[in-house]
Design a protein around this motif. Structure first.
Motif, PDB file in Angstrom:
ATOM      1  N   THR A  50      -2.244 -12.151  -2.333  1.00 52.53           N
ATOM      2  CA  THR A  50      -3.333 -11.382  -1.746  1.00 52.53           C
ATOM      3  C   THR A  50      -3.713 -10.299  -2.742  1.00 52.53           C
ATOM      4  O   THR A  50      -3.184 -10.253  -3.851  1.00 52.53           O
ATOM      5  N   GLY A  51      -4.622  -9.436  -2.349  1.00 53.17           N
ATOM      6  CA  GLY A  51      -5.062  -8.391  -3.260  1.00 53.17           C
ATOM      7  C   GLY A  51      -4.592  -7.017  -2.830  1.00 53.17           C
ATOM      8  O   GLY A  51      -4.363  -6.756  -1.641  1.00 53.17           O
ATOM      9  N   ASP A  52      -4.466  -6.147  -3.786  1.00 57.08           N
ATOM     10  CA  ASP A  52      -3.946  -4.805  -3.521  1.00 57.08           C
ATOM     11  C   ASP A  52      -4.861  -3.959  -2.636  1.00 57.08           C
ATOM     12  O   ASP A  52      -4.425  -2.964  -2.059  1.00 57.08           O
ATOM     13  N   GLN A  53      -6.118  -4.358  -2.487  1.00 55.52           N
ATOM     14  CA  GLN A  53      -7.032  -3.604  -1.616  1.00 55.52           C
ATOM     15  C   GLN A  53      -6.937  -4.043  -0.158  1.00 55.52           C
ATOM     16  O   GLN A  53      -7.564  -3.433   0.710  1.00 55.52           O
ATOM     17  N   GLN A  54      -6.156  -5.060   0.116  1.00 55.38           N
ATOM     18  CA  GLN A  54      -6.030  -5.575   1.479  1.00 55.38           C
ATOM     19  C   GLN A  54      -4.749  -5.035   2.123  1.00 55.38           C
ATOM     20  O   GLN A  54      -3.841  -5.766   2.475  1.00 55.38           O
ATOM     21  N   THR A  55      -4.735  -3.728   2.277  1.00 57.83           N
ATOM     22  CA  THR A  55      -3.519  -3.056   2.744  1.00 57.83           C
ATOM     23  C   THR A  55      -3.133  -3.445   4.172  1.00 57.83           C
ATOM     24  O   THR A  55      -1.951  -3.555   4.474  1.00 57.83           O
ATOM     25  N   ALA A  56      -4.106  -3.667   5.049  1.00 61.99           N
ATOM     26  CA  ALA A  56      -3.777  -4.064   6.424  1.00 61.99           C
ATOM     27  C   ALA A  56      -3.095  -5.432   6.421  1.00 61.99           C
ATOM     28  O   ALA A  56      -2.120  -5.646   7.152  1.00 61.99           O
ATOM     29  N   ALA A  57      -3.582  -6.341   5.597  1.00 60.51           N
ATOM     30  CA  ALA A  57      -2.964  -7.670   5.506  1.00 60.51           C
ATOM     31  C   ALA A  57      -1.546  -7.553   4.950  1.00 60.51           C
ATOM     32  O   ALA A  57      -0.620  -8.191   5.475  1.00 60.51           O
ATOM     33  N   ILE A  58      -1.367  -6.750   3.939  1.00 63.34           N
ATOM     34  CA  ILE A  58      -0.034  -6.577   3.342  1.00 63.34           C
ATOM     35  C   ILE A  58       0.935  -6.021   4.383  1.00 63.34           C
ATOM     36  O   ILE A  58       2.063  -6.507   4.518  1.00 63.34           O
ATOM     37  N   LYS A  59       0.493  -5.044   5.157  1.00 64.18           N
ATOM     38  CA  LYS A  59       1.349  -4.476   6.205  1.00 64.18           C
ATOM     39  C   LYS A  59       1.693  -5.525   7.260  1.00 64.18           C
ATOM     40  O   LYS A  59       2.821  -5.571   7.759  1.00 64.18           O
ATOM     41  N   LEU A  60       0.728  -6.358   7.615  1.00 63.24           N
ATOM     42  CA  LEU A  60       0.992  -7.426   8.578  1.00 63.24           C
ATOM     43  C   LEU A  60       2.049  -8.386   8.025  1.00 63.24           C
ATOM     44  O   LEU A  60       3.012  -8.720   8.721  1.00 63.24           O
ATOM     45  N   TYR A  61       1.880  -8.812   6.786  1.00 64.74           N
ATOM     46  CA  TYR A  61       2.859  -9.728   6.183  1.00 64.74           C
ATOM     47  C   TYR A  61       4.248  -9.081   6.142  1.00 64.74           C
ATOM     48  O   TYR A  61       5.244  -9.729   6.456  1.00 64.74           O
ATOM     49  N   GLU A  62       4.303  -7.828   5.765  1.00 63.06           N
ATOM     50  CA  GLU A  62       5.598  -7.126   5.726  1.00 63.06           C
ATOM     51  C   GLU A  62       6.238  -7.069   7.110  1.00 63.06           C
ATOM     52  O   GLU A  62       7.455  -7.209   7.242  1.00 63.06           O
ATOM     53  N   SER A  63       5.422  -6.905   8.146  1.00 62.56           N
ATOM     54  CA  SER A  63       5.963  -6.842   9.512  1.00 62.56           C
ATOM     55  C   SER A  63       6.581  -8.170   9.939  1.00 62.56           C
ATOM     56  O   SER A  63       7.418  -8.208  10.839  1.00 62.56           O
ATOM     57  N   PHE A  64       6.187  -9.250   9.303  1.00 57.07           N
ATOM     58  CA  PHE A  64       6.751 -10.572   9.572  1.00 57.07           C
ATOM     59  C   PHE A  64       7.955 -10.867   8.683  1.00 57.07           C
ATOM     60  O   PHE A  64       8.528 -11.943   8.768  1.00 57.07           O
ATOM     61  N   GLY A  65       8.298  -9.937   7.796  1.00 56.96           N
ATOM     62  CA  GLY A  65       9.452 -10.137   6.934  1.00 56.96           C
ATOM     63  C   GLY A  65       9.134 -10.635   5.544  1.00 56.96           C
ATOM     64  O   GLY A  65      10.044 -10.921   4.757  1.00 56.96           O
ATOM     65  N   PHE A  66       7.857 -10.742   5.203  1.00 54.26           N
ATOM     66  CA  PHE A  66       7.498 -11.137   3.845  1.00 54.26           C
ATOM     67  C   PHE A  66       7.953 -10.053   2.882  1.00 54.26           C
ATOM     68  O   PHE A  66       7.834  -8.866   3.179  1.00 54.26           O
ATOM     69  N   ARG A  67       8.452 -10.461   1.749  1.00 52.70           N
ATOM     70  CA  ARG A  67       8.908  -9.553   0.700  1.00 52.70           C
ATOM     71  C   ARG A  67       8.082  -9.778  -0.559  1.00 52.70           C
ATOM     72  O   ARG A  67       7.670 -10.900  -0.854  1.00 52.70           O
ATOM     73  N   HIS A  68       7.894  -8.722  -1.303  1.00 53.43           N
ATOM     74  CA  HIS A  68       7.148  -8.814  -2.560  1.00 53.43           C
ATOM     75  C   HIS A  68       7.954  -9.647  -3.560  1.00 53.43           C
ATOM     76  O   HIS A  68       9.181  -9.602  -3.573  1.00 53.43           O
ATOM     77  N   VAL A  83      -1.072  -9.235  -5.385  1.00 55.70           N
ATOM     78  CA  VAL A  83       0.175  -8.936  -4.687  1.00 55.70           C
ATOM     79  C   VAL A  83       0.746 -10.281  -4.254  1.00 55.70           C
ATOM     80  O   VAL A  83       0.074 -11.048  -3.554  1.00 55.70           O
ATOM     81  N   PHE A  84       1.967 -10.573  -4.674  1.00 50.65           N
ATOM     82  CA  PHE A  84       2.629 -11.831  -4.342  1.00 50.65           C
ATOM     83  C   PHE A  84       3.737 -11.541  -3.348  1.00 50.65           C
ATOM     84  O   PHE A  84       4.489 -10.580  -3.497  1.00 50.65           O
ATOM     85  N   MET A  85       3.839 -12.414  -2.336  1.00 52.95           N
ATOM     86  CA  MET A  85       4.851 -12.215  -1.300  1.00 52.95           C
ATOM     87  C   MET A  85       5.436 -13.563  -0.903  1.00 52.95           C
ATOM     88  O   MET A  85       4.800 -14.602  -1.089  1.00 52.95           O
ATOM     89  N   GLN A  86       6.643 -13.508  -0.360  1.00 60.40           N
ATOM     90  CA  GLN A  86       7.294 -14.735   0.108  1.00 60.40           C
ATOM     91  C   GLN A  86       8.138 -14.445   1.341  1.00 60.40           C
ATOM     92  O   GLN A  86       8.586 -13.316   1.558  1.00 60.40           O
ATOM     93  N   LEU A  87       8.335 -15.489   2.115  1.00 58.00           N
ATOM     94  CA  LEU A  87       9.149 -15.412   3.323  1.00 58.00           C
ATOM     95  C   LEU A  87      10.054 -16.634   3.357  1.00 58.00           C
ATOM     96  O   LEU A  87       9.557 -17.763   3.339  1.00 58.00           O
ATOM     97  N   ALA A  88      11.343 -16.402   3.369  1.00 54.51           N
ATOM     98  CA  ALA A  88      12.305 -17.488   3.521  1.00 54.51           C
ATOM     99  C   ALA A  88      12.461 -17.749   5.017  1.00 54.51           C
ATOM    100  O   ALA A  88      12.699 -16.819   5.794  1.00 54.51           O
ATOM    101  N   LEU A  89      12.305 -18.994   5.413  1.00 56.85           N
ATOM    102  CA  LEU A  89      12.429 -19.358   6.833  1.00 56.85           C
ATOM    103  C   LEU A  89      13.837 -19.874   7.105  1.00 56.85           C
ATOM    104  O   LEU A  89      14.363 -20.699   6.373  1.00 56.85           O
ATOM    105  N   ASP A  90      14.400 -19.383   8.168  1.00 58.38           N
ATOM    106  CA  ASP A  90      15.656 -19.927   8.652  1.00 58.38           C
ATOM    107  C   ASP A  90      15.572 -19.944  10.167  1.00 58.38           C
ATOM    108  O   ASP A  90      14.575 -19.520  10.749  1.00 58.38           O
ATOM    109  N   ASP A  91      16.589 -20.405  10.823  1.00 58.25           N
ATOM    110  CA  ASP A  91      16.548 -20.549  12.280  1.00 58.25           C
ATOM    111  C   ASP A  91      16.342 -19.244  13.023  1.00 58.25           C
ATOM    112  O   ASP A  91      15.902 -19.241  14.156  1.00 58.25           O
ATOM    113  N   GLY A  92      16.623 -18.129  12.377  1.00 58.20           N
ATOM    114  CA  GLY A  92      16.471 -16.834  13.043  1.00 58.20           C
ATOM    115  C   GLY A  92      15.105 -16.192  12.852  1.00 58.20           C
ATOM    116  O   GLY A  92      14.810 -15.191  13.457  1.00 58.20           O
ATOM    117  N   GLN A  93      14.241 -16.755  12.010  1.00 61.13           N
ATOM    118  CA  GLN A  93      12.931 -16.161  11.725  1.00 61.13           C
ATOM    119  C   GLN A  93      11.928 -16.476  12.824  1.00 61.13           C
ATOM    120  O   GLN A  93      11.916 -17.575  13.353  1.00 61.13           O
TER     121      GLN A  93
END
Length: 156
Positions: free
Chosen positions: A113-131, A145-155
């Motif tokens: 995503t882009g650094d100007q999309q702060t609301a989107a970045i905050k949403l992704y972070e709230s789901f556990g996405f990490r930079h 801005v690059f982010m990733q989320l590892a999925l496991d049974d608890g996510q």
């Protein structure tokens, strides 16, 4: 909130993609935008959903299955029209896409995503996405801005 699976000929999708493209091209230089063209969304590797309000497509979101070091889903085209924001739609789209990636046995979700999309970045972070660093076809652009989320049974 009800979502329907879309395809390239879905009512309103071309117009919504045009709106997204105009916004992204107004925020970032063209070389920093990696916008999936509508012609590629019918690929079996792509899953795209949308939400209609009174017959108008007002939101969409998708992922593309990719392979780099293992298979992952890359989130693309998550967008809610300005008139529909603040209703939890982006959160619902993200929840739905995460659920669908799990059904496909995907263990990791990535996004750019882009650094100007702060609301989107905050949403992704709230789901556990990490930079994270650049991945796949991307180069490290100053605005990216690059982010990733590892999925496991608890996510989610």
């Amino acid at each position: 909130m009800q979502f329907v699976q879309l395809h390239s000929q879905s009512a309103g999708l071309a117009e919504l993609f045009e709106e997204i493209d105009l916004l992204m091209n107004s925020l970032y230089p063209a070389e920093a935008n990696d916008l999936v063209p509508i012609s590629e969304i019918d690929s079996p590797q792509t899953y795209i959903i949308g939400h209609y309000d009174n017959g108008e497509l007002v939101a969409c979101g998708s992922f593309v299955l990719k392979e780099d070091i293992g298979v992952y889903a890359e989130l693309k085209r998550i967008y809610v029209k300005p008139s529909q924001r603040g209703k939890g739609m982006a959160k619902a789209i993200l929840e739905h896409l995460i659920m669908q990636t799990k059904r496909k046995k995907v263990r990791e979700i990535k996004l750019e995503t882009g650094d100007q999309q702060t609301a989107a970045i905050k949403l992704y972070e709230s789901f556990g996405f990490r930079h994270c660093g650049a991945f796949g076809q991307y180069n490290a652009e100053p605005s990216s801005v690059f982010m990733q989320l590892a999925l496991d049974d608890g996510q989610q």
